[in-house]
Design a protein around this motif. Structure first.
Motif, PDB file in Angstrom:
ATOM      1  N   LYS A 215       0.450  -1.183  -0.484  1.00 26.88           N
ATOM      2  CA  LYS A 215      -0.180  -0.181  -0.440  1.00 26.88           C
ATOM      3  C   LYS A 215       0.852   0.968  -0.384  1.00 26.88           C
ATOM      4  O   LYS A 215       1.693   1.131   0.713  1.00 26.88           O
ATOM      5  CB  LYS A 215      -0.747  -0.208   1.362  1.00 26.88           C
ATOM      6  CG  LYS A 215      -1.810  -1.112   1.323  1.00 26.88           C
ATOM      7  CD  LYS A 215      -3.047  -0.745   0.685  1.00 26.88           C
ATOM      8  CE  LYS A 215      -3.827  -1.739   1.035  1.00 26.88           C
ATOM      9  NZ  LYS A 215      -4.559  -2.522  -0.077  1.00 26.88           N
ATOM     10  N   GLY A 217       2.773   4.090   1.339  1.00 32.78           N
ATOM     11  CA  GLY A 217       3.214   5.016   2.347  1.00 32.78           C
ATOM     12  C   GLY A 217       3.044   3.661   3.577  1.00 32.78           C
ATOM     13  O   GLY A 217       3.840   3.312   4.780  1.00 32.78           O
ATOM     14  N   GLU A 218       3.755   2.433   3.081  1.00 29.34           N
ATOM     15  CA  GLU A 218       4.094   1.094   3.588  1.00 29.34           C
ATOM     16  C   GLU A 218       5.529   0.983   3.936  1.00 29.34           C
ATOM     17  O   GLU A 218       6.168   1.878   3.639  1.00 29.34           O
ATOM     18  CB  GLU A 218       3.875   0.126   3.460  1.00 29.34           C
ATOM     19  CG  GLU A 218       4.344  -1.205   3.782  1.00 29.34           C
ATOM     20  CD  GLU A 218       3.570  -2.139   4.892  1.00 29.34           C
ATOM     21  OE1 GLU A 218       4.082  -1.544   5.331  1.00 29.34           O
ATOM     22  OE2 GLU A 218       2.163  -1.677   4.657  1.00 29.34           O
ATOM     23  N   VAL A 219       6.161   1.125   5.528  1.00 36.95           N
ATOM     24  CA  VAL A 219       6.773   1.080   5.388  1.00 36.95           C
ATOM     25  C   VAL A 219       8.135  -0.142   6.275  1.00 36.95           C
ATOM     26  O   VAL A 219       9.306  -0.355   6.153  1.00 36.95           O
ATOM     27  CB  VAL A 219       7.375   2.444   6.715  1.00 36.95           C
ATOM     28  CG1 VAL A 219       6.731   3.572   6.127  1.00 36.95           C
ATOM     29  CG2 VAL A 219       6.634   1.522   8.047  1.00 36.95           C
ATOM     30  N   ASP A 220       7.140  -1.431   6.427  1.00 39.18           N
ATOM     31  CA  ASP A 220       7.801  -2.356   7.151  1.00 39.18           C
ATOM     32  C   ASP A 220       7.853  -3.445   5.227  1.00 39.18           C
ATOM     33  O   ASP A 220       6.693  -3.798   5.650  1.00 39.18           O
ATOM     34  CB  ASP A 220       7.252  -2.382   7.814  1.00 39.18           C
ATOM     35  CG  ASP A 220       7.656  -3.255   8.902  1.00 39.18           C
ATOM     36  OD1 ASP A 220       8.972  -4.272   8.489  1.00 39.18           O
ATOM     37  OD2 ASP A 220       7.329  -4.232  10.299  1.00 39.18           O
TER      38      ASP A 220
ATOM     39  N   TYR B 119       7.823  14.016   0.347  1.00 41.34           N
ATOM     40  CA  TYR B 119       8.694  13.013   1.296  1.00 41.34           C
ATOM     41  C   TYR B 119      10.311  13.785   1.526  1.00 41.34           C
ATOM     42  O   TYR B 119      10.964  14.029   0.744  1.00 41.34           O
ATOM     43  CB  TYR B 119       8.939  11.588   1.114  1.00 41.34           C
ATOM     44  CG  TYR B 119       7.812  10.777   0.809  1.00 41.34           C
ATOM     45  CD1 TYR B 119       6.287  11.102   0.517  1.00 41.34           C
ATOM     46  CD2 TYR B 119       8.181   9.735   1.315  1.00 41.34           C
ATOM     47  CE1 TYR B 119       5.561   9.905   1.140  1.00 41.34           C
ATOM     48  CE2 TYR B 119       6.895   8.618   1.711  1.00 41.34           C
ATOM     49  CZ  TYR B 119       5.895   9.165   1.106  1.00 41.34           C
ATOM     50  OH  TYR B 119       4.877   8.240   1.190  1.00 41.34           O
ATOM     51  N   ASN B 211      12.191   4.197   8.764  1.00 39.19           N
ATOM     52  CA  ASN B 211      10.968   3.991   7.853  1.00 39.19           C
ATOM     53  C   ASN B 211      11.835   4.682   6.648  1.00 39.19           C
ATOM     54  O   ASN B 211      11.322   5.151   6.059  1.00 39.19           O
ATOM     55  CB  ASN B 211       9.919   5.013   8.720  1.00 39.19           C
ATOM     56  CG  ASN B 211       9.387   3.528   9.355  1.00 39.19           C
ATOM     57  OD1 ASN B 211       9.582   2.660   9.462  1.00 39.19           O
ATOM     58  ND2 ASN B 211       8.350   4.309  10.428  1.00 39.19           N
ATOM     59  N   TYR B 215       7.538  12.498   6.522  1.00 44.73           N
ATOM     60  CA  TYR B 215       6.416  13.303   5.631  1.00 44.73           C
ATOM     61  C   TYR B 215       4.923  13.965   6.315  1.00 44.73           C
ATOM     62  O   TYR B 215       4.948  12.940   7.601  1.00 44.73           O
ATOM     63  CB  TYR B 215       5.296  13.079   4.605  1.00 44.73           C
ATOM     64  CG  TYR B 215       5.209  11.281   4.674  1.00 44.73           C
ATOM     65  CD1 TYR B 215       5.637  10.300   4.789  1.00 44.73           C
ATOM     66  CD2 TYR B 215       4.024  10.915   3.799  1.00 44.73           C
ATOM     67  CE1 TYR B 215       5.616   9.264   4.979  1.00 44.73           C
ATOM     68  CE2 TYR B 215       2.931  10.037   3.946  1.00 44.73           C
ATOM     69  CZ  TYR B 215       3.764   8.633   4.717  1.00 44.73           C
ATOM     70  OH  TYR B 215       3.581   7.542   4.787  1.00 44.73           O
ATOM     71  N   LEU B 221      -1.392   7.145   9.315  1.00 40.77           N
ATOM     72  CA  LEU B 221      -1.837   5.677   9.520  1.00 40.77           C
ATOM     73  C   LEU B 221      -1.861   5.042  11.050  1.00 40.77           C
ATOM     74  O   LEU B 221      -2.023   4.193  10.920  1.00 40.77           O
ATOM     75  CB  LEU B 221      -0.832   4.957   8.270  1.00 40.77           C
ATOM     76  CG  LEU B 221      -0.664   4.144   8.134  1.00 40.77           C
ATOM     77  CD1 LEU B 221      -2.479   4.173   6.559  1.00 40.77           C
ATOM     78  CD2 LEU B 221       1.110   3.691   7.400  1.00 40.77           C
ATOM     79  N   ARG B 264      -1.746  -6.761   4.817  1.00 44.59           N
ATOM     80  CA  ARG B 264      -1.214  -6.429   5.875  1.00 44.59           C
ATOM     81  C   ARG B 264      -2.095  -5.168   6.554  1.00 44.59           C
ATOM     82  O   ARG B 264      -2.384  -5.045   7.657  1.00 44.59           O
ATOM     83  CB  ARG B 264       0.048  -6.142   6.432  1.00 44.59           C
ATOM     84  CG  ARG B 264       0.557  -5.470   6.982  1.00 44.59           C
ATOM     85  CD  ARG B 264       1.908  -4.729   7.027  1.00 44.59           C
ATOM     86  NE  ARG B 264       2.981  -4.297   8.153  1.00 44.59           N
ATOM     87  CZ  ARG B 264       3.954  -5.157   8.644  1.00 44.59           C
ATOM     88  NH1 ARG B 264       4.821  -5.726   7.509  1.00 44.59           N
ATOM     89  NH2 ARG B 264       4.392  -4.915   9.484  1.00 44.59           N
TER      90      ARG B 264
END
Lengths: 397, 290
Positions: A215, A217-220, B119, B211, B215, B221, B264
């Motif tokens: 997605k 904005g996913e960071v992991d 970003y 990470n 931003y 989130l 996820r």
């Protein structure tokens, strides 16, 4: 008696007032039609794709400035209006409506995201406003344009179909990869690029071992990268977002994938900043892009230099395509002899525009015939391996 | 196969630690104010921006940037606490929802206006991988684990034994009685709020190096990942929040490995629904208090 008098006074004053309002108003409208070309730009100015939006805006601004400084298009100056799509279809549609209804633009360039452009198409069609796309690569956009339906949508950008084919061919034939893992962005762009990769991979005896979509904005990515590491894949097919590439590349180093598994696809692997964030993970990465700053042509080099001096930052692909598309539109307006929408549309269909990557013409689906440039990261620098153009085989109507 | 599962559980615990530090602040604020702080992720974002600013503009080291990030968030939290949160004592629930959502918009867009919507690249931190028990982890992730445990042990002790912790629990049980026995309710609210925001900021600064990107919209989130955690943990319950965060972290990690990364984000609310069917009052509450 006093009543009638005051009513008459009211009538007269109203008449005078409305005249006073309409006369300059009329003059103003007449002037606008003569003097300026109103061009709208829809791009993601905020949200996860804001970087693309900023580059798009600057590219377009630079082209507008160049054209206006040179006296405009046949004496008419271009006026640029921008609207933020936030990279989402809902906001993109309202941004387009705002440009058309409130700013009364004649031409719209936009968006970067395929999902947003797909949603904008019917809006432009209903309003009879030219939508010239400069940066969305989902093939569906022009499958449904021109003879496919939407008469007002044009695209000056190569599609994922071309891209997927070029990347798959190079990875298999030049690099000898046969085992692939998919890690792409969960959007119309990421998913359709993979769809076309799957169409061509069997030709090169390649197989896909795992398939994941992230997605925005996913960071992991640790879990999915560990899975890819254990699956024995030789390359990760990634059609992703520029801002996510450094995150994935860094986590590849963390998990010991750097140097063992190669990134192939598209997602700004070639910019200096990205390479610097994780040099070992990006070494050998293969990317197909519509353009890159290292492209060897005098106009392209001049653009890079001008952009860099103006904004203190090297341009990316999105800056270039928006700069180029504004110039393409200017030529179409010039050939149409004014900003009559219908005539500009006809001019665009017949145009032979000389862009820095080659001559641009449009097919009957309003899709520009453009090459994909293939590059590989070698010693921390992008090295160009060739440019490939493919005529698109449209599905039968 | 077995080692893969262990590795994924370790990944899950690291993710869970980040969630836990953010969520515990949110749950304590709920305890004293009876309001879900929808702007909580924004303090996480502010902390990260503070640290990024310290590293990129002031040229400070990462260690110093942690302090800058947390302190600047405390300043913002103090202002918001004085102007908004203290007025919400005894206000109806919808006032809290509106006020915190409004603050979230203001904070987020202020940051976008000041620093731009793009970003940013966070360059500090310990990103070199270390090998522990055969797993390769960035040093930063080990730091997150190392910080998380003492934070929770400290919070548990504070809530149980200190005067501040006792008054927090008292306020969460009955505001009127607290006023009668002389507990300064607005002060307790302000302190809890600042503590919660500071913890969120700490979590943001700790995760920034892994990470990578910083931003304006990054807090959203986090807020939405934290919501199911605090409900699962039993609103206002510190220990429960810790366990719920770990469950969610590990579940997310396993789903990303064995089902697909695209699923996820559904894990949080799916786990929440399952758990509510089994224990409608949260994992650790024996009955509904509110």
């Amino acid at each position: 008696m006093t009543h009638t008098l005051s009513r008459r006074a009211l009538c007269i004053s109203t008449a005078i007032l409305s005249l006073a309002v309409t006369v300059p108003g009329l003059c103003g409208v007449a002037q606008a039609a003569d003097g300026t070309i109103k061009l709208g730009l829809v791009a993601p100015m905020s949200g996860p794709n804001a970087r693309y939006g900023a580059f798009s805006m600057r590219g377009a601004e630079l082209a507008v400035k160049e054209i206006n400084d040179a006296g405009g298009v046949d004496g008419q100056k271009i006026e640029l209006y921008s609207a933020d799509s936030q990279g989402t279809p809902v906001e993109g549609v309202s941004a387009t409506r705002r440009l058309i209804d409130e700013d009364e633009v004649d031409f719209v360039i936009g968006d970067v995201s395929s999902s947003v452009t797909l949603a904008m198409q019917p809006v432009a069609e209903d309003a009879g406003v030219l939508l010239l796309n400069a940066a969305s690569s989902n093939p569906k956009i022009t499958y449904a344009a021109g003879v496919g339906g939407f008469k007002w949508t044009y695209r000056n950008y190569p599609t994922d179909e071309n891209r997927a084919f070029v990347v798959a061919k190079y990875a298999a034939e030049q690099r000898g990869f046969t085992k692939f893992a998919v890690l792409s962005v969960d959007s119309d762009y990421g998913r359709s690029a993979i769809e076309f990769t799957k169409k061509y991979l069997p030709e090169f005896k390649g197989e896909i071992l795992s398939e994941d979509y992230y997605k925005e904005g996913e960071v992991d990515f640790r879990s999915v990268l560990a899975k890819i590491r254990d699956s024995g894949a030789q390359a990760i097919i990634m059609y992703g977002l520029a801002d996510t590439t450094p995150i994935i590349a860094r986590q590849m180093i963390e998990l010991g994938l750097a140097g063992k598994v190669t990134l192939i696809g598209n997602g700004e692997f070639n910019t200096e900043k990205t390479i610097k964030s994780a040099p070992t993970a990006l070494e050998g990465a293969v990317e197909a892009a519509a353009w890159l700053p290292a492209w060897d042509s005098p106009e392209s080099k001049a653009f890079v230099e001008k952009f860099t001096t103006t904004y203190d930052e090297a341009p990316n692909n999105h800056a270039y395509v928006h700069w180029d598309t504004v110039r393409l539109l200017a030529q179409a307006i010039h050939e149409a002899g004014g900003n009559d929408r219908e005539k500009v549309r006809e001019a665009l269909s017949k145009i032979k525009y000389k862009s820095p990557v080659g001559e641009v013409t449009f097919d009957d689906h309003n899709q520009a015939r453009l090459p994909m440039i293939l590059l590989q990261i070698e010693n921390g620098k992008p090295s160009i391996k060739g440019a490939y153009t493919a005529e698109i085989q449209y599905p039968a109507q | 196969m077995f080692s893969t599962i262990i590795e994924q559980i370790v990944n899950g615990i690291v993710t869970g630690s980040v969630y836990a530090i953010v969520a515990v602040g949110m749950t304590m604020i709920f305890g004293v104010l009876r309001a879900i702080n929808f702007a909580h992720g924004e303090y996480y974002m502010l902390g990260t921006f503070g640290a990024w600013f310290a590293v990129d503009y002031l040229g400070l080291s990462y260690e110093a940037s942690i302090i800058v990030g947390v302190l600047s968030t405390i300043v913002v939290a103090y202002v918001v606490g004085r102007l908004v949160m203290q007025r919400m004592v005894g206000a109806p629930a919808e006032a809290g929802v509106l006020a915190t959502l409004g603050i979230a918009l203001v904070l987020q867009n202020t940051v976008i206006l000041v620093f731009g919507g793009g970003y940013k690249f966070f360059s500090g931190g310990y990103i070199e991988p270390l090998s522990i028990l055969g797993f390769s982890l960035a040093g930063q992730r080990i730091l997150i684990l190392v910080v998380c445990l003492p934070v929770f042990i400290g919070l548990e002790f504070m809530v149980t034994y200190s005067r501040m912790g006792k008054s927090m629990r008292a306020v969460s049980q009955n505001v009127e009685c607290c006023e009668v026995v002389g507990i300064d309710v607005p002060k307790v609210v302000l302190h809890t709020f600042i503590l919660g925001a500071a913890l969120a900021a700490l979590s943001g600064v700790l995760t920034a190096p892994v990470n990578v990107s910083v931003y304006g919209g990054m807090g959203e989130l986090i807020t939405f990942k934290t919501l199911p955690i605090i409900i699962m943990g039993g609103l206002g319950n510190v220990r429960g929040t810790f366990v719920a965060a770990m469950i969610l972290g590990i579940a997310e990690s396993l789903v990303a490995t064995y089902v697909g990364l695209q699923f996820r984000d559904t894990v949080g609310f799916a786990t929440l629904i399952l758990m509510l069917m089994w224990r409608p009052y949260g994992l650790f509450s024996t009955q509904a208090r509110f």
